[in-house]
Design an enzyme around this catalytic site. Structure first.
Site, PDB file in Angstrom:
ATOM      1  N   HIS A 114       0.810  -1.221   0.000  1.00 24.36           N
ATOM      2  CA  HIS A 114       0.000   0.000   0.000  1.00 24.36           C
ATOM      3  C   HIS A 114       0.839   1.264   0.000  1.00 24.36           C
ATOM      4  CE1 HIS A 114      -3.443  -2.594   1.816  1.00 24.36           C
ATOM      5  NE2 HIS A 114      -3.341  -2.741   0.520  1.00 24.36           N
ATOM      6  N   CYS A 122       5.443  12.904  -7.876  1.00 27.20           N
ATOM      7  CA  CYS A 122       5.073  14.069  -8.684  1.00 27.20           C
ATOM      8  C   CYS A 122       5.391  13.694 -10.122  1.00 27.20           C
ATOM      9  CB  CYS A 122       5.871  15.293  -8.245  1.00 27.20           C
ATOM     10  SG  CYS A 122       7.649  15.037  -8.417  1.00 27.20           S
ATOM     11  N   ASN A 205      -1.719 -14.163  15.465  1.00 31.84           N
ATOM     12  CA  ASN A 205      -2.677 -13.093  15.743  1.00 31.84           C
ATOM     13  C   ASN A 205      -3.306 -13.393  17.112  1.00 31.84           C
ATOM     14  OD1 ASN A 205      -4.999 -11.284  15.641  1.00 31.84           O
ATOM     15  ND2 ASN A 205      -4.706 -11.204  13.419  1.00 31.84           N
ATOM     16  N   ALA A 223       2.488 -10.199  18.101  1.00 28.24           N
ATOM     17  CA  ALA A 223       3.654 -10.337  17.213  1.00 28.24           C
ATOM     18  C   ALA A 223       4.968 -10.147  17.971  1.00 28.24           C
ATOM     19  CB  ALA A 223       3.548  -9.328  16.071  1.00 28.24           C
TER      20      ALA A 223
END
Ligand code: NAD
Ligand code: ZN
Length: 239
Positions: A114, A122, A205, A223
């Site tokens: 992401h 730019c 998790n 974690a």
């Protein structure tokens, strides 16, 4: 069934990480009560339409995010991954996080699905952002607004990064998913892909996820508590 699980018996490891990896560093969450989107609706600060409407406001929001992350330190999980990468450089780390905390521990070549709070782009291309406090809004060369190089809501995920992650999963013999709910797509489709492959699949998790029952092994824990032991001694108990 509970038995010992030894990470050192695998040759090609893929680590797939999410916001939970940075939870123990205190990186503010996005969703839920107290999450960032409850104070700053993403429609106003984290999508291309908002950037077109109000580039300075969107840039200012991301400056706040950089400052918040800069005030956080990498935790034991980030450091454990960095040490593991030194010992096992063929390991591939894929993250949905944009905080750059893995890089701050010295991890190189992390696939940031992401993008990153620490990159801007730019017309000249993509480049590191000067620093957390910089007020710079426009490129000194082309004059463009410096768009945070982050996958916002309604953006397509970067194809090259996604394909690199998929290729690593296709070639791995151990897939470890740590600190991700698996609710954000298309990133979560990489978990589905790993679950369809012949590799060993492990989930770390503290809470069950929608995919939990499909993993070969599950380590219920934080974690920062699990990863140092997993990578140091090689063997931890799983269920
Ligand atoms: P998520 O918020 O949907 O899920 C986080 C998961 O982490 C949960 O399943 C939770 O049980 C688990 N978790 C909480 N504390 C943990 C700990 N100490 N150790 C291990 N796991 C823990 O996060 P997601 O699946 O990554 O999806 C969120 C999206 O928002 C992503 O697209 C990501 O880009 C973005 N995001 C990024 C950051 C960041 O950069 N640090 C922070 C929040 C959100
Ligand atoms: Zn430029």
């Amino acid at each position: 069934m509970t038995d010992a699980f030894d990470v050192t018996t695998y040759q090609r490891v893929v680590l797939f990480t999410g916001a939970g990896l940075s939870a123990e560093s205190g990186v503010p969450t996005y969703r839920g009560a107290g999450g960032i989107w409850s104070s700053y609706p993403w429609q106003e600060v984290a999508c291309e339409a908002a950037f077109e409407r109000d580039p300075a406001g969107v840039i200012a929001f991301h400056r706040l995010r950089r400052q918040a992350v800069a005030a956080c330190a990498p935790n034991a999980a980030h450091h454990a991954i960095a040490r593991f990468l030194v010992e096992r450089p063929e390991t591939v780390v894929v993250t949905q996080n944009t905080d750059g905390l893995l890089e701050r521990t010295g991890c190189r070549d992390v696939i940031e699905l992401h993008g990153s709070l620490w990159l801007v782009r730019c017309a000249c291309g993509e480049r590191p952002h000067p620093d957390a406090d910089s007020q710079q809004q426009r490129c000194e060369v082309c004059g463009d607004w410096l768009r945070p190089a982050i996958t916002w809501f309604d953006d397509a995920v970067d194809v090259a990064r996604f394909e690199a992650a998929a290729a690593a999963i296709a070639g791995c013999d151990l897939f470890i998913s740590v600190g991700t709910s698996g609710l954000v797509y298309p990133a979560a489709s990489l978990i589905e892909y790993a679950l369809s492959e012949a590799c060993t699949r492990v989930e770390i998790n503290p809470e069950p996820t929608t995919f939990s029952e499909h993993f070969d092994r599950r380590i219920s824990g934080r974690a920062g508590e699990v990863l140092p032991g997993l990578f140091a001694s090689g063997a931890v108990r799983t269920s």
